[in-house]
Design a protein around this motif. Structure first.
Motif, PDB file in Angstrom:
ATOM      1  N   PHE A   1      36.102  53.809  50.705  1.00  0.00           N
ATOM      2  CA  PHE A   1      35.897  54.014  49.604  1.00  0.00           C
ATOM      3  C   PHE A   1      36.035  52.857  48.563  1.00  0.00           C
ATOM      4  O   PHE A   1      35.106  52.547  47.729  1.00  0.00           O
ATOM      5  N   ILE A   2      37.155  52.053  48.949  1.00  0.00           N
ATOM      6  CA  ILE A   2      37.421  50.862  47.718  1.00  0.00           C
ATOM      7  C   ILE A   2      36.594  49.889  48.290  1.00  0.00           C
ATOM      8  O   ILE A   2      35.887  49.212  47.396  1.00  0.00           O
TER       9      ILE A   2
ATOM     10  N   LYS B   1      33.351  50.463  49.357  1.00  0.00           N
ATOM     11  CA  LYS B   1      31.991  51.026  48.606  1.00  0.00           C
ATOM     12  C   LYS B   1      31.912  50.719  47.322  1.00  0.00           C
ATOM     13  O   LYS B   1      30.745  50.629  46.522  1.00  0.00           O
ATOM     14  N   GLN B   2      33.205  50.686  46.596  1.00  0.00           N
ATOM     15  CA  GLN B   2      33.063  50.716  45.041  1.00  0.00           C
ATOM     16  C   GLN B   2      33.087  49.221  44.662  1.00  0.00           C
ATOM     17  O   GLN B   2      32.940  48.882  43.554  1.00  0.00           O
TER      18      GLN B   2
ATOM     19  N   PHE C   1      41.524  47.289  42.843  1.00  0.00           N
ATOM     20  CA  PHE C   1      41.183  48.831  42.489  1.00  0.00           C
ATOM     21  C   PHE C   1      42.191  49.350  41.962  1.00  0.00           C
ATOM     22  O   PHE C   1      41.912  50.142  41.151  1.00  0.00           O
TER      23      PHE C   1
ATOM     24  N   ASP D   1      39.774  53.879  34.655  1.00  0.00           N
ATOM     25  CA  ASP D   1      38.346  54.110  34.698  1.00  0.00           C
ATOM     26  C   ASP D   1      38.245  55.364  35.060  1.00  0.00           C
ATOM     27  O   ASP D   1      38.489  55.813  36.221  1.00  0.00           O
TER      28      ASP D   1
ATOM     29  N   HIS E   1      35.486  57.336  35.505  1.00  0.00           N
ATOM     30  CA  HIS E   1      34.453  57.445  36.709  1.00  0.00           C
ATOM     31  C   HIS E   1      35.072  57.240  38.152  1.00  0.00           C
ATOM     32  O   HIS E   1      34.917  58.059  38.834  1.00  0.00           O
ATOM     33  N   LEU E   2      35.887  56.276  38.217  1.00  0.00           N
ATOM     34  CA  LEU E   2      36.442  55.909  39.449  1.00  0.00           C
ATOM     35  C   LEU E   2      37.536  57.049  39.808  1.00  0.00           C
ATOM     36  O   LEU E   2      37.674  57.464  41.079  1.00  0.00           O
TER      37      LEU E   2
ATOM     38  N   GLU F   1      35.584  59.850  41.006  1.00  0.00           N
ATOM     39  CA  GLU F   1      35.093  59.803  42.690  1.00  0.00           C
ATOM     40  C   GLU F   1      36.285  59.795  43.752  1.00  0.00           C
ATOM     41  O   GLU F   1      36.110  60.398  44.694  1.00  0.00           O
TER      42      GLU F   1
END
Length: 273
Positions: A37-38, A40-41, A49, A58, A60-61, A64
């Motif tokens: 995940f980290i 891909k972000q 992160f 954040d 949005h983060l 997700e």
């Protein structure tokens, strides 16, 4: 990610959602999930992160990450004996208690991708026709996972999700589109789905008051303190004499006297004391 990083992220998720990931799942399952995940972000390391997530807030983060963490296992008519209890026992009782002009409000928390709330709607329309045609119903589903809420709003399901629905009801309430099944608009447009965290008391209060709350197979993911906090929130949201349905492996602790345990039909449910 180091072990320290993993534990720090787990503690952050616990504080935000109330969901606790035990050590076995953390290191065997979630370590790889979080690392992927980290990456891909677009982050090069955990510290950047974590800084974006925690200190720069954040949203949005965070959403997700929550979507990645939650468990969504459901299908139509799951533990259907409880829906039978709802339409045969509970609704008739509430119909006698509530003023004729008052709607009957039902909440599912969590709603996942909507199968439970849609199941309730179908049961009411099929097996509680007399009450359905003389009263308004407000059906609301909430979930912390925004992806699941979007799926619920779309009302499109795969073969596995609908496999327990009797053929005549599947034909009546769904339109087959290839390998997918879309619930008819008459039902879909009458339900409301929202992204809400059950740990956010003020967001929960904004939902209004309910006659019935379904919260099945969610409390098992929380520790005892968090379970009691959530149950207290449900109690606050319920109207007088309202009912709470839990999963078959869940129960209200005996010391929480704000609920009384009752048997109706084949179900053990909890009434607001």
């Amino acid at each position: 990610m180091t072990d320290f990083d993993l534990i720090k992220l787990r503690d952050f998720i616990l504080a935000k959602t109330g969901i606790y990931i035990d050590d076995d799942k953390l290191f065997k399952i979630y370590k790889r999930k979080f690392e992927d995940f980290i990456q891909k972000q677009g982050f090069d390391d955990f510290s950047s992160f974590y800084n974006r997530l925690v200190f720069k807030k954040d949203e949005h983060l965070l959403q997700e990450l929550i979507n990645l963490t939650t468990v969504n296992e459901t299908y139509f008519f799951r533990e259907a004996y409880q829906f039978k209890t709802l339409v045969e026992e509970v609704l008739s009782e509430l119909d006698g208690l509530r003023p004729p002009h008052e709607s009957i409000n039902i909440l599912t928390a969590p709603s996942s991708s909507g199968e439970e709330l849609y199941s309730i709607a179908i049961y009411i329309m099929e097996y509680a026709k007399e009450i359905f045609y003389k009263r308004d119903f407000v059906l609301v589903g909430i979930d912390i996972d925004s992806v699941m809420i979007q799926k619920a709003r779309q009302g499109i399901f795969n073969q596995r999700s609908v496999s327990k629905i009797p053929p005549h009801l599947l034909q009546k309430y769904f339109i087959k589109e290839g390998n997918q099944y879309k619930i008819i608009d008459e039902i879909r447009k009458g339900l409301t789905f929202k992204v809400v965290n059950v740990m956010d008391f003020y967001a929960m209060k904004k939902l209004g008051r309910f006659d019935v709350i379904f919260s099945r197979n969610m409390l098992i993911y929380f520790d005892e303190k968090t379970r009691k906090e959530i149950l207290a929130t449900f109690h606050a949201l319920l109207k007088p004499h309202g009912y709470l349905f839990l999963g078959h492996a869940e129960k209200v602790p005996v010391e929480m006297e704000i609920f009384k345990r009752v048997k109706k039909g084949e179900s053990i449910i909890y009434q607001k004391a």
